[in-house]
Design a protein around this motif. Structure first.
Motif, short mmCIF file in Angstrom:
data_model
loop_
_atom_site.label_atom_id
_atom_site.label_comp_id
_atom_site.label_asym_id
_atom_site.label_seq_id
_atom_site.Cartn_x
_atom_site.Cartn_y
_atom_site.Cartn_z
N ARG A 90 16.20 9.38 7.61
CA ARG A 90 15.83 8.80 6.32
C ARG A 90 15.87 9.84 5.21
O ARG A 90 16.32 9.58 4.10
CB ARG A 90 14.44 8.18 6.39
N ASP A 108 19.44 10.71 3.86
CA ASP A 108 19.99 9.75 2.89
C ASP A 108 21.51 9.67 2.99
O ASP A 108 22.22 9.70 1.98
CB ASP A 108 19.56 10.14 1.48
N ARG A 137 3.54 7.20 8.10
CA ARG A 137 4.06 5.87 7.77
C ARG A 137 2.97 4.81 7.90
O ARG A 137 2.88 3.88 7.09
CB ARG A 137 5.23 5.56 8.70
N THR A 162 0.87 4.90 4.90
CA THR A 162 1.53 4.26 3.76
C THR A 162 1.30 2.76 3.77
O THR A 162 1.06 2.14 2.73
CB THR A 162 3.04 4.58 3.78
N GLU A 178 6.82 7.56 -3.51
CA GLU A 178 8.17 7.21 -3.07
C GLU A 178 8.13 6.42 -1.77
O GLU A 178 8.89 5.46 -1.59
CB GLU A 178 9.01 8.48 -2.89
N ASP A 179 7.24 6.80 -0.85
CA ASP A 179 7.09 6.04 0.39
C ASP A 179 6.59 4.62 0.10
O ASP A 179 7.04 3.65 0.73
CB ASP A 179 6.13 6.75 1.33
N LEU A 181 7.12 2.97 -2.68
CA LEU A 181 8.26 2.27 -3.26
C LEU A 181 9.21 1.78 -2.18
O LEU A 181 9.68 0.63 -2.21
CB LEU A 181 9.00 3.20 -4.22
N GLU A 182 9.50 2.66 -1.23
CA GLU A 182 10.41 2.28 -0.14
C GLU A 182 9.83 1.12 0.67
O GLU A 182 10.55 0.18 1.04
CB GLU A 182 10.66 3.48 0.76
N LEU A 183 8.53 1.18 0.94
CA LEU A 183 7.89 0.11 1.70
C LEU A 183 7.89 -1.20 0.91
O LEU A 183 8.14 -2.28 1.48
CB LEU A 183 6.46 0.52 2.05
N HIS A 237 10.07 -2.12 -1.33
CA HIS A 237 11.45 -2.64 -1.29
C HIS A 237 11.75 -3.28 0.06
O HIS A 237 12.38 -4.35 0.14
CB HIS A 237 12.42 -1.49 -1.56
N TRP A 238 11.29 -2.65 1.12
CA TRP A 238 11.53 -3.20 2.46
C TRP A 238 10.83 -4.55 2.64
O TRP A 238 11.40 -5.50 3.20
CB TRP A 238 11.06 -2.20 3.51
N TRP A 271 6.48 -3.19 -7.46
CA TRP A 271 7.67 -2.33 -7.57
C TRP A 271 7.79 -1.76 -8.98
O TRP A 271 8.04 -0.56 -9.15
CB TRP A 271 8.91 -3.13 -7.20
#
Length: 559
Positions: free
Chosen positions: A249, A252, A287, A290, A324-325, A327-329, A331-332, A372
């Motif tokens: 991850r 990238d 994780r 998060t 950032e984590d 944000l990624e979560l 989005h997921w 988001w």
């Protein structure tokens, strides 16, 4: 060479040293020192030497293989893509394919260079005289290109083609590009140009039109994980699946970035790479934590969110990386709501798949979209703030308090149904506003906003006093729904004290009583606006004066 100069002859002992004793280290120590002195990082050690070892770029490999087999090779290529996907490596492989002569010295152009002939070995060792690599980032001017053009007219010294590899070609100046155009369009038959760049948009279109372009894509996570696992096994190291997925991850899609991280992780952990070591090395949050952090702010529990962030910050996690984590979560979770199969993607642990599915089912699309936007804006604030941890805390507080606010659709529905929210009950949210961002969620926890709505969200902006309830919003009045006035006031839309002039008594407002009407006309005629109208339209008269029933009575002149 004399006997004493021979490499095999031992050095004579020092005068004060007995024969057979010396300071020379043991053979094992010598080999370890030599290995340490000649150590190559993984990104260079495992750089592909053929197209077969170049992962993730099947389209380019197929095109070049067919072109070499059919003799339809272009004179100039441009390779573009993000960092670490194989642009310079592919350029060197192309140079080897063009100049390889085979193990017996009688071969021709081939998509599978032998790797043992003189040209292959010289190119691999970066010492071939006919393969010229130029760094356009440090040689950007016309003089550098003029030197290149002067060398183009000379035939190669020993190879089949003279190959010019220009890395970061977008850094060339405008005049340098212009100087290269004519040679690039009609080069000698023994010259090939290969350009590599990460910014193809900065290259003039006149240059792009003269080259065959290949866009090298990012390497997908599954291919990257398999590639890294094979390299780690060759190095004799061990890595857990969790640590492998974290490095994938972080890479990238870049092979070089991932191998550099693995190099650091192996040195950091002593050969056994685990999740904790990688997390500390990268400054990442757990994780699972998060998930807890996002769950807390979505429930309005600001107290728990701040405590969790403080623990992660004390453990070494960067506040920006934490956001950032998140944000990624977010989005997921959004992808899971839209495409449920996204939860089954490669590299997603079973625990995250289960918990992510539960959170996506409870959260509304409006809630995750709002989270988001707030996280994305907050990430920029954290990067600019003098104290990033304080800025991150403010973002979490903002998210927790916003979790109880209604969405625009809910606000419009409330206005349309009842003209406003119902009075708030003690400890509960006002009206039909959900207490948290979760659909049908439990009441707000003690750390969250009381009832889900902060006390300063009234229309006037003033804080609510104890026992005060939110004012009821008034539904807009439209002519279609408003009945005609029958009380002597103005019709729909008429402001207080509106003066109307008409020739049709039936079309205007009802007549005011005869006595007060004369006084109203006289008073209205003295108004500055009415005077301006009368002056603009000579001959106009005041027919009627209508007064709204809810307008304030005129002040007493004698007061």
């Amino acid at each position: 060479m004399t006997e004493h100069e021979s490499p095999e002859s031992p050095e004579p002992p020092a005068p004060d040293q007995p024969p057979g004793e010396g300071p020379s280290p043991a053979p094992g120590a010598q080999s370890e020192a030599a290995e340490s002195a000649h150590y190559q990082v993984l990104a260079r050690k495992y750089r592909p030497a053929t197209f077969a070892g170049l992962i993730g770029q099947e389209a380019m490999v197929r095109t070049l293989t067919n072109a070499m087999g059919s003799g339809r090779l272009a004179h100039a290529f441009i390779l573009t893509g993000v960092r670490g996907v194989g642009k310079t490596t592919a350029a060197r492989i192309i140079a080897r394919c063009l100049n390889c002569v085979g193990a017996d010295g009688s071969g021709g152009i081939t998509p599978e260079p032998c790797g043992v002939c003189e040209h292959c070995r010289a190119i691999a060792e970066d010492r071939h005289m006919d393969v010229i690599e130029m760094d356009a980032a440090s040689r950007t001017g016309v003089d550098d290109i003029r030197e290149l053009i002067d060398g183009v007219r000379y035939r190669p010294t020993s190879a089949r083609y003279k190959v010019y590899i220009i890395d970061e070609v977008h850094m060339l100046s405008k005049h340098a590009f212009n100087a290269l155009l004519k040679t690039l369009e009609e080069p000698p038959e023994h010259v090939k140009f290969i350009f590599a760049t990460t910014e193809a948009r900065k290259i003039p279109v006149t240059v792009l039109s003269r080259c065959q372009r290949f866009d090298l894509r990012r390497i997908d996570a599954e291919t990257l994980a398999a590639h890294f696992k094979g390299i780690v096994e060759k190095e004799g190291a061990k890595v857990t699946d969790g640590a492998l997925n974290m490095i994938v991850r972080a890479a990238d899609g870049s092979v070089r970035d991932g191998l550099s991280l693995f190099d650091q992780a192996i040195a950091h952990s002593g050969g056994e790479v685990g999740e904790d070591q990688v997390r500390r090395m990268l400054g990442l949050a757990d994780r699972t934590i998060t998930f807890d952090l996002l769950d807390a702010v979505m429930k309005g529990d600001a107290d728990k969110a701040l405590r969790t962030l403080g623990q992660q910050y004390a453990a070494g996690a960067d506040p920006g990386a934490v956001l950032e984590d998140m944000l990624e979560l977010t989005h997921w979770l959004t992808r899971i709501k839209v495409v449920p199969g996204a939860a089954d993607a490669f590299g997603v642990p079973e625990a995250e798949r289960v918990r992510g599915g539960e959170m996506a089912e409870k959260l509304s699309m409006a809630a995750v979209a709002r989270a988001w936007q707030m996280l994305l804006k907050g990430l920029g604030e954290v990067r600019l703030a003098p104290r990033p941890e304080q800025a991150a805390e403010m973002i979490l507080v903002r998210l927790a308090f916003a979790s109880g606010l209604p969405t625009p659709a809910e606000a419009l529905k409330t206005l349309g149904d009842g003209g406003g929210a119902a009075p708030a009950t003690p400890g509960g949210p006002p009206g039909d506003v959900p207490p948290t961002a979760y659909a049908g969620g439990a009441p707000a926890t003690p750390g969250g906003p009381p009832g889900g709505v902060p006390p300063t969200t009234y229309a006037g902006g003033a804080p609510a006093t104890p026992g005060e309830t939110a004012p009821r919003a008034q539904a807009p009045r439209t002519p279609a729904t408003e009945a005609p006035r029958t009380d002597g006031g103005p019709g729909p839309g008429d402001p207080a004290g509106r003066v109307t002039g008409t020739d049709d008594p039936a079309g205007g407002a009802p007549e005011a009583p005869a006595g007060p009407a004369a006084g109203r006309k006289a008073e209205a005629s003295e108004h500055p606006l009415v005077k301006a109208v009368m002056e603009t339209f000579p001959g106009a008269t005041i027919d009627k004066v209508s007064v709204r029933s809810d307008a304030e009575p005129p002040a007493d002149k004698d007061a």
